[in-house]
Enzyme design. Sequence first.
Site, PDB file in Angstrom:
ATOM      1  CG  ASP A  64      21.038  -2.314  65.506  1.00  0.00           C
ATOM      2  OD1 ASP A  64      19.853  -2.370  66.248  1.00  0.00           O
ATOM      3  OD2 ASP A  64      20.977  -2.181  64.501  1.00  0.00           O
ATOM      4  CG  ASP A 123      22.825   3.783  61.740  1.00  0.00           C
ATOM      5  OD1 ASP A 123      23.530   4.478  61.310  1.00  0.00           O
ATOM      6  OD2 ASP A 123      22.705   2.532  62.077  1.00  0.00           O
ATOM      7  N   GLY A 129      26.819  -4.237  50.922  1.00  0.00           N
ATOM      8  CA  GLY A 129      27.396  -3.337  51.577  1.00  0.00           C
ATOM      9  C   GLY A 129      27.491  -1.678  51.291  1.00  0.00           C
ATOM     10  NE  ARG A 168      26.849   1.475  65.420  1.00  0.00           N
ATOM     11  CZ  ARG A 168      26.218   1.809  64.295  1.00  0.00           C
ATOM     12  NH1 ARG A 168      24.772   1.663  64.239  1.00  0.00           N
ATOM     13  NH2 ARG A 168      26.741   2.308  63.214  1.00  0.00           N
ATOM     14  N   GLY A 226      27.924  -3.366  58.467  1.00  0.00           N
ATOM     15  CA  GLY A 226      27.566  -4.208  57.168  1.00  0.00           C
ATOM     16  C   GLY A 226      28.000  -3.438  55.989  1.00  0.00           C
ATOM     17  NE  ARG A 227      23.680   0.395  54.917  1.00  0.00           N
ATOM     18  CZ  ARG A 227      22.794   1.212  54.526  1.00  0.00           C
ATOM     19  NH1 ARG A 227      22.721   1.411  53.418  1.00  0.00           N
ATOM     20  NH2 ARG A 227      21.835   1.403  55.378  1.00  0.00           N
ATOM     21  CE  LYS A 234      24.480   4.256  56.620  1.00  0.00           C
ATOM     22  NZ  LYS A 234      23.255   5.036  57.639  1.00  0.00           N
TER      23      LYS A 234
HETATM   24  P1  AMP Z   1      20.197  -0.269  59.675  1.00  0.00           P
HETATM   25  O1  AMP Z   1      18.840  -0.899  59.504  1.00  0.00           O
HETATM   26  O2  AMP Z   1      20.772   0.352  58.777  1.00  0.00           O
HETATM   27  O3  AMP Z   1      20.435   0.115  61.144  1.00  0.00           O
HETATM   28  O4  AMP Z   1      21.310  -1.764  59.755  1.00  0.00           O
HETATM   29  C1  AMP Z   1      20.974  -2.880  60.550  1.00  0.00           C
HETATM   30  C2  AMP Z   1      22.225  -3.769  60.185  1.00  0.00           C
HETATM   31  O5  AMP Z   1      22.381  -4.287  58.752  1.00  0.00           O
HETATM   32  C3  AMP Z   1      23.598  -3.259  60.452  1.00  0.00           C
HETATM   33  O6  AMP Z   1      24.193  -4.260  60.873  1.00  0.00           O
HETATM   34  C4  AMP Z   1      23.728  -2.783  59.096  1.00  0.00           C
HETATM   35  O7  AMP Z   1      25.372  -2.564  58.943  1.00  0.00           O
HETATM   36  C5  AMP Z   1      23.399  -3.571  58.312  1.00  0.00           C
HETATM   37  N1  AMP Z   1      22.772  -3.192  56.808  1.00  0.00           N
HETATM   38  C6  AMP Z   1      22.022  -2.669  56.558  1.00  0.00           C
HETATM   39  N2  AMP Z   1      22.000  -2.262  54.988  1.00  0.00           N
HETATM   40  C7  AMP Z   1      23.086  -3.039  54.822  1.00  0.00           C
HETATM   41  C8  AMP Z   1      23.482  -3.109  53.297  1.00  0.00           C
HETATM   42  N3  AMP Z   1      22.998  -2.661  52.167  1.00  0.00           N
HETATM   43  N4  AMP Z   1      24.711  -4.115  53.259  1.00  0.00           N
HETATM   44  C9  AMP Z   1      25.240  -4.610  54.142  1.00  0.00           C
HETATM   45  N5  AMP Z   1      24.761  -4.503  55.712  1.00  0.00           N
HETATM   46  C10 AMP Z   1      23.769  -3.892  55.845  1.00  0.00           C
HETATM   47 MG    MG Z   2      21.942   0.791  62.037  1.00  0.00          MG
END
Ligand code: AMP
Ligand code: MG
EC number: 2.7.7.-
Length: 485
Positions: A252, A262, A126, A183, A92-93, A113
């Site tokens: 994930d 992560d 993002g 993953r 997502g980012r 990232k």
């Molecule tokens: P995480 O908790 O960082 O492992 O992220 C879980 C999901 O949320 C993944 O699909 C990430 O890419 C997405 N994600 C986390 N933070 C952001 C953000 N600031 N913008 C877009 N997607 C995000």
């Molecule tokens: Mg993650």
Amino acid sequence: MSFWNSLSITTRYSRLPRCFFTYVQPTPLDNSRWLIWNSELAKQFDLPENVHNHSELLDAFSGETVPSVFAPLAMKYAGHQFGSYNPDLGDGRGLLLAEIKDKKGNSFDLHLKGAGLTPYSRSGDGRAVLRSTIREYLCSEAMAGLGIPTTRALGMMTSDTPVFREGYETGALLIRMAETHIRFGHFEHLFYSNLLEELKLLSDKVIEWHFPCCLGEDKPYLAMFNNIVDRTAYMIAQWQAVGFAHGVMNTDNMSIIGQTFDYGPFGFLDDYEPGYICNHSDYQGRYAFNQQPRIGLWNLSALAHSLSPLIDKSDLEKALEQYEIKLHDYFSQLMRKKLGLFSKQEGDSRLFESMFELLSQGAVDYTRFMRALSYLDSQDKQTVIDLFVDRDAATLWVNLYLTRCKLEADSSDMRCSKMRKVNPKYILRNYLAQQAIVKANEGDFSDVKILSTLLASPFDEHPDFEHYAEFPPEWGKKMEISCSS
Ligand code: AMP
Ligand code: MG
């Protein structure tokens, strides 16, 4: 030949079918500039050790210009978050920019990232903030220094772009490297979408790229799963031995090759508290420190379910049964090394258990305790006993331990010198990361740089930096870290 053409860059992931990813160009931040460049890691890839004379590096990694050899893409995956399946995940980012070969010919992903919105951003922006980028940079390099399987950090950039979290923060970028960013959730996405041909293709590629040893096996997919079980058990045994809590062990966030992956609201134990919860949003303690081995099995079971079209159920069950056995074996081996007790003797289990009980009852600093044990050749046992409030119980245990050490072939200085190579003096305590972040937000990156140097060799003495190995202050203990990053 252009700078990027002179390197060994590939884009093999982009040749997979389109249900595996979406092409996305990075969205640059304002005035991106280097905060830190990992010159040691860069050397492995024939990348320049000094970035300052190489504007190509800043241009490409800040997303200002995309070299023709890159094929930036957002990976699609899904995953179980806190036990519930979420089909809507993906990068997502972050973006996979390309792959690069190291000097030995091994391929590594170049992942950026904080690179902007993708089709998988959901309600996110993002972006990644400086605070979380520093935490990931420092922790992945600290884990590498400790010899624990992990993704790496090649560099990070700060910027003038404000990013909103609980308040405004600075937008930043991290260049992450790993042999793969695949993953458990990649497999789950294909299984739950009923894309079974693609599930088989992904397994074939994971075997070809990461587990070529499985190719000659009767049941290559089962052999692949056995390898994943083994690597996951090894990684989690390492976490438990060093006192690391990941904080968000969603599927994930589980690397298919068993690397710590992560970095979010992670924490290292200060006082030995088995139920330590580092993630402020983990109300039930699902990912508490002492739950990690069990969650590893839960996550592997979720992966096994997604592999069920390719592997017999009974084979999967047998493979999963090996997990606890392997984890226990790895953990025992690691603890034996930490205590300098290599031969197996009657009563060892009880000695280990009583040590953990004492540490937990006395809320004793885990890292300082283990390090103090590894100085018993030159320092009086009182230095260890003084770490405890209940000194009588501690004296009893230390005496038992020293008696047990006599059954070892090693002399005490030999034993202790080996122990000092596995019991770190420096770990990334949360309060140290926090102090470095506060300074960095004021434009002073000196602490980030000092920590990254210390944590790269955490077993060595660094006489000028003793205070980074001190006990944490009361305010810095048991910090719970917000998931917002
Ligand atoms: P995480 O908790 O960082 O492992 O992220 C879980 C999901 O949320 C993944 O699909 C990430 O890419 C997405 N994600 C986390 N933070 C952001 C953000 N600031 N913008 C877009 N997607 C995000
Ligand atoms: Mg993650």
